[in-house]
Design a protein around this motif. Structure first.
Motif, mmCIF file in Angstrom:
data_model
loop_
_atom_site.group_PDB
_atom_site.id
_atom_site.type_symbol
_atom_site.label_atom_id
_atom_site.label_comp_id
_atom_site.label_asym_id
_atom_site.label_seq_id
_atom_site.Cartn_x
_atom_site.Cartn_y
_atom_site.Cartn_z
ATOM 1 N N THR A 248 0.172 6.363 -8.414
ATOM 2 C CA THR A 248 0.303 7.380 -7.369
ATOM 3 C C THR A 248 0.386 6.735 -5.989
ATOM 4 O O THR A 248 1.173 7.158 -5.130
ATOM 5 C CB THR A 248 -0.873 8.363 -7.435
ATOM 6 N N PHE A 249 -0.440 5.715 -5.750
ATOM 7 C CA PHE A 249 -0.386 5.000 -4.469
ATOM 8 C C PHE A 249 0.972 4.319 -4.279
ATOM 9 O O PHE A 249 1.512 4.290 -3.163
ATOM 10 C CB PHE A 249 -1.500 3.963 -4.395
ATOM 11 N N ASP A 250 1.522 3.773 -5.362
ATOM 12 C CA ASP A 250 2.850 3.152 -5.273
ATOM 13 C C ASP A 250 3.937 4.177 -4.982
ATOM 14 O O ASP A 250 4.893 3.911 -4.228
ATOM 15 C CB ASP A 250 3.181 2.423 -6.583
ATOM 16 N N ALA A 251 3.795 5.355 -5.589
ATOM 17 C CA ALA A 251 4.826 6.379 -5.423
ATOM 18 C C ALA A 251 4.782 7.031 -4.052
ATOM 19 O O ALA A 251 5.784 7.629 -3.620
ATOM 20 C CB ALA A 251 4.672 7.451 -6.503
ATOM 21 N N GLN A 252 3.627 6.927 -3.364
ATOM 22 C CA GLN A 252 3.474 7.544 -2.045
ATOM 23 C C GLN A 252 3.055 6.483 -1.025
ATOM 24 O O GLN A 252 1.902 6.456 -0.575
ATOM 25 C CB GLN A 252 2.451 8.684 -2.083
ATOM 26 N N PRO A 253 3.950 5.581 -0.667
ATOM 27 C CA PRO A 253 3.581 4.544 0.305
ATOM 28 C C PRO A 253 3.387 5.146 1.695
ATOM 29 O O PRO A 253 3.943 6.196 2.029
ATOM 30 C CB PRO A 253 4.780 3.594 0.271
ATOM 31 N N LEU A 254 2.563 4.462 2.502
ATOM 32 C CA LEU A 254 2.271 4.916 3.855
ATOM 33 C C LEU A 254 3.145 4.163 4.851
ATOM 34 O O LEU A 254 3.387 2.959 4.696
ATOM 35 C CB LEU A 254 0.783 4.683 4.183
ATOM 36 N N SER A 255 3.587 4.867 5.865
ATOM 37 C CA SER A 255 4.413 4.248 6.898
ATOM 38 C C SER A 255 3.540 3.656 7.992
ATOM 39 O O SER A 255 2.340 3.962 8.096
ATOM 40 C CB SER A 255 5.375 5.297 7.492
ATOM 41 N N ASP A 256 4.149 2.823 8.819
ATOM 42 C CA ASP A 256 3.408 2.208 9.917
ATOM 43 C C ASP A 256 2.980 3.237 10.954
ATOM 44 O O ASP A 256 1.947 3.066 11.621
ATOM 45 C CB ASP A 256 4.263 1.131 10.583
ATOM 46 N N ARG A 292 -7.586 5.116 1.227
ATOM 47 C CA ARG A 292 -6.989 4.251 0.198
ATOM 48 C C ARG A 292 -7.693 2.887 0.162
ATOM 49 O O ARG A 292 -7.986 2.362 -0.914
ATOM 50 C CB ARG A 292 -5.509 4.068 0.475
ATOM 51 N N ARG A 293 -7.907 2.335 1.344
ATOM 52 C CA ARG A 293 -8.589 1.036 1.379
ATOM 53 C C ARG A 293 -9.986 1.116 0.766
ATOM 54 O O ARG A 293 -10.434 0.186 0.090
ATOM 55 C CB ARG A 293 -8.682 0.557 2.832
ATOM 56 N N HIS A 294 -10.654 2.214 1.012
ATOM 57 C CA HIS A 294 -11.999 2.380 0.453
ATOM 58 C C HIS A 294 -11.982 2.277 -1.071
ATOM 59 O O HIS A 294 -12.804 1.579 -1.674
ATOM 60 C CB HIS A 294 -12.551 3.742 0.896
ATOM 61 N N LYS A 334 -1.866 -6.310 -3.825
ATOM 62 C CA LYS A 334 -0.535 -6.022 -3.277
ATOM 63 C C LYS A 334 -0.544 -4.688 -2.534
ATOM 64 O O LYS A 334 0.063 -4.549 -1.459
ATOM 65 C CB LYS A 334 0.478 -6.011 -4.422
ATOM 66 N N LEU A 335 -1.249 -3.682 -3.083
ATOM 67 C CA LEU A 335 -1.340 -2.384 -2.411
ATOM 68 C C LEU A 335 -2.125 -2.487 -1.110
ATOM 69 O O LEU A 335 -1.782 -1.837 -0.109
ATOM 70 C CB LEU A 335 -1.986 -1.361 -3.345
ATOM 71 N N LEU A 336 -3.178 -3.288 -1.102
ATOM 72 C CA LEU A 336 -3.945 -3.484 0.129
ATOM 73 C C LEU A 336 -3.089 -4.150 1.198
ATOM 74 O O LEU A 336 -3.185 -3.821 2.393
ATOM 75 C CB LEU A 336 -5.193 -4.326 -0.144
ATOM 76 N N ASP A 345 -4.000 -9.031 7.117
ATOM 77 C CA ASP A 345 -5.257 -9.473 7.741
ATOM 78 C C ASP A 345 -6.462 -8.827 7.078
ATOM 79 O O ASP A 345 -7.504 -9.476 6.860
ATOM 80 C CB ASP A 345 -5.241 -9.146 9.234
ATOM 81 N N PHE A 346 -6.330 -7.561 6.749
ATOM 82 C CA PHE A 346 -7.440 -6.874 6.088
ATOM 83 C C PHE A 346 -7.718 -7.484 4.720
ATOM 84 O O PHE A 346 -8.882 -7.698 4.347
ATOM 85 C CB PHE A 346 -7.098 -5.383 5.954
ATOM 86 N N LEU A 347 -6.664 -7.757 3.948
ATOM 87 C CA LEU A 347 -6.845 -8.361 2.629
ATOM 88 C C LEU A 347 -7.475 -9.743 2.752
ATOM 89 O O LEU A 347 -8.370 -10.100 1.956
ATOM 90 C CB LEU A 347 -5.494 -8.464 1.916
#
Length: 608
Positions: A248-256, A292-294, A334-336, A345-347
């Motif tokens: 689901t996260f892959d199918a709904q990527p977040l934009s900048d 998502r990150r959580h 990869k998702l992070l 940087d977060f990863l």
């Protein structure tokens, strides 16, 4: 208690009147330190006084930590309860009273107060943290302080009093040492009471993918207790649910743009410790990068726990689980990395934190050894450029100097005086000085503590002084020291037993002398009998020789005149017979001399 009431209103620092007040009330046996029963009496009085002050503050409607506070000539005087606590804290710090008394009063004060007043009380505790943390007070009151803080945490709301809970936890982290076992969780027990509740039935009238909603929030059961995933059936259920969420996260990527807007919201937002689980919010939460990150970081923490070394064989994941875990972990990272803002940087920060966490895991599994180490004196750094180290011909200064001396003096290495065995008196002289009480040498500096020195001395004594070496059995290494090196009062301890040993030796020699004389007489008689036996054997051995000679002569007379060859043969036979008889006699004589004792016994029996 009236004396203490007047002392509370007394102006000036507590050291000016605190001890005099205690002496006036208790009248202790000792002037500066109370006995156990006197401490108990004083503690009961102070707890009663504190209860009365709190009751008066509640009736007046004032905060208890401000009760009795007044303003005189523009100066604000201290309230009564903080003043009482300061006096008791001073007495505990100077060890006039029992050190745990101040902790007991603070616990009573928090139990009698509302949460609003407890914030002021805890502010007083934080201000006195350095004094309360001193070793003489900490050892007596650490358990009481831990109990007080835990009771406050139970009374507080984790959702509404987050700041106050954080203050208490931060205080405990600073007040207790890092290796305190009560805060380490050595067994690694999980907080399974932190349950995430979510809807079990789909709502009416709102189009929601309820199956995904239940699958998503069911992962919290495994995040709360990662040990559940070690069971094969649970692991399969967890991986299947995780794959649905990751897809689901892959199918709904977040934009900048969403990430930049989220940064602006975070700067002004107030965070709670848990996300809301309403099904109506599922669509909005999926668009939140922090949400998502959580979840993805929770996945990495779970994988890190399963890969942690040091578990039992039954708690280790199987090979198939390790392969699935590796693929899932790569996908989560990869998702992070793709989640804005600044995903890479977060990863990188999360990986660094998890790597450091392994050090804590190993530290806990090693039994939490202390972190404190003895300080080492730092060498003073010399100013200026570093000097180049000199190069020596043979590697170091000592060997090069020795080689130089050998060039100048060829006999330096072969001189017999260079290495020599010292005299026994010279070698044991340092230990003899240690044994002299008048020398005043402390026991830890005695030469007998050096194993190498004692070992060499025993070897020297075994070669040069057997009498002293024999005293090692009775007196140890000090008995080996030559008696002439010891002072008279020390020598007497070893001479007495030496004389007793010589007397016992003489007594044993006197007992052995008669028996030795009897053995000598028996040996003499045995030698005489052996001599007679040897003569008889010689006579017996001579008879066959004569018979052989007679027989030979008869043969010669019968055959006539003998030829020269026959004469030579007859003389050689005669000589051989005589030599054989002589050898037999000598062998018997030697045997009799070697076994004189046995032969003597046999001959004596024969004579008898």
């Amino acid at each position: 208690m009236e004396v203490f009431r007047r002392a509370i209103l007394h102006a000036g620092p507590p050291e000016n009147f605190a001890l005099q007040t205690v002496q006036e009330v208790i009248k202790p046996q000792k002037q500066t330190k109370l006995a156990q029963d006197e401490n108990q009496l004083l503690e009961n009085m102070l707890r009663t006084l504190l209860q009365e002050l709190v009751s008066s503050a509640v009736q007046s409607g004032e905060p208890i930590m401000h009760y009795g506070q007044s303003i005189d000539d523009g100066e604000t005087s201290q309230a009564q309860i903080p003043r009482l606590l300061d006096i008791v804290l001073y007495l505990c710090e100077k060890e006039h009273v029992e050190g745990g008394m101040i902790f007991q009063l603070l616990e009573d004060l928090t139990e009698m107060s509302t949460m609003k007043n407890c914030k002021d009380i805890f502010g007083y505790i934080e201000s006195k943290q350095d004094i309360l943390g001193k070793l003489e007070l900490f050892a007596r009151g650490k358990l009481v302080m831990l109990r007080t803080c835990n009771q406050l945490l139970r009374r507080l709301s984790k959702a509404n009093d987050v700041v106050f809970c954080g203050r208490i936890l931060m205080f405990l982290a600073h007040f207790f040492p890092l290796s305190e076992r009560s805060a380490v969780n050595i067994k690694g027990v999980f907080n399974t009471s932190n349950e995430t509740k979510y809807e079990k039935d789909p709502p009416d009238g709102i189009p929601v993918d309820f199956n995904f909603y239940k699958t998503f929030w069911s992962l919290q059961e495994y995040f709360c207790n990662p040990a559940l995933t070690l069971a094969p059936t649970k692991w399969q259920k967890f991986t299947s649910s995780l794959m649905v969420v990751l897809n689901t996260f892959d199918a709904q990527p977040l934009s900048d743009e969403v990430g930049d807007a989220n940064v602006l919201e975070e700067e002004a937002a107030t965070f709670n410790i848990k996300y809301l689980t309403s099904s109506k919010l599922m669509g909005l939460e999926l668009k939140d990068p922090s949400f998502r990150r959580h979840v993805l970081v929770q996945c990495l923490i779970l994988f890190d726990y399963l890969k942690a070394p040091g578990k039992n064989d039954k708690d280790l994941p199987s090979e198939s689980m390790k392969e699935e875990m590796k693929s899932c972990e790569e996908r989560v990272k990869k998702l992070l990395e793709m989640t804005p803002p600044k995903g890479k940087d977060f990863l990188h920060s999360i990986e660094h934190i998890l790597e450091r966490e392994k050090n804590w895991v190993w530290w806990k599994r090693d039994g939490c050894p202390p972190f404190e180490k003895q300080s080492m004196e730092k060498k003073a750094v010399q100013d200026g450029p570093k000097k180049r180290r000199p190069r020596w011909r043979l590697g170091n200064k000592e060997l090069s100097q020795l080689w130089k001396w050998a060039d100048q003096n060829p006999n330096a290495l072969t001189d017999p005086q260079r290495v020599r065995t010292p005299a026994i008196t010279e070698y044991w002289k340092p230990l003899a000085e240690d044994m002299d009480p008048s020398a005043g040498i402390e026991a830890e500096y005695h030469h007998k503590n050096s194993r190498v020195y004692c070992w060499k001395g025993l070897r020297f004594s075994a070669r040069q002084d057997l009498d002293g070496f024999s005293r090692f059995t009775d007196h140890g290494i000090e008995g080996v020291v030559p008696l002439e090196l010891l002072p008279p009062h020390v020598r007497s301890r070893y001479e007495g037993k030496a004389n007793d040993r010589s007397k016992r030796a003489k007594k044993e020699d006197s007992k052995v002398a008669p028996s030795q004389a009897e053995e000598n007489q028996i040996a003499a008689s045995a030698s005489e009998n052996d001599g007679e036996g040897i003569r008889a054997d010689l006579e017996a051995s001579a008879t066959p020789v004569e018979t052989d000679v007679t027989a030979g002569t008869g043969n010669i007379s019968q055959s006539g005149t003998a030829t020269p060859d026959e004469h030579q043969k007859q003389s050689s036979d005669t000589d051989m017979g005589q030599e054989a008889g002589q050898l037999d006699a000598d062998a018997e004589a030697d045997a009799g001399m070697m076994d004189g004792e046995t032969d003597a016994e046999v001959d004596l029996e024969a004579v008898g």
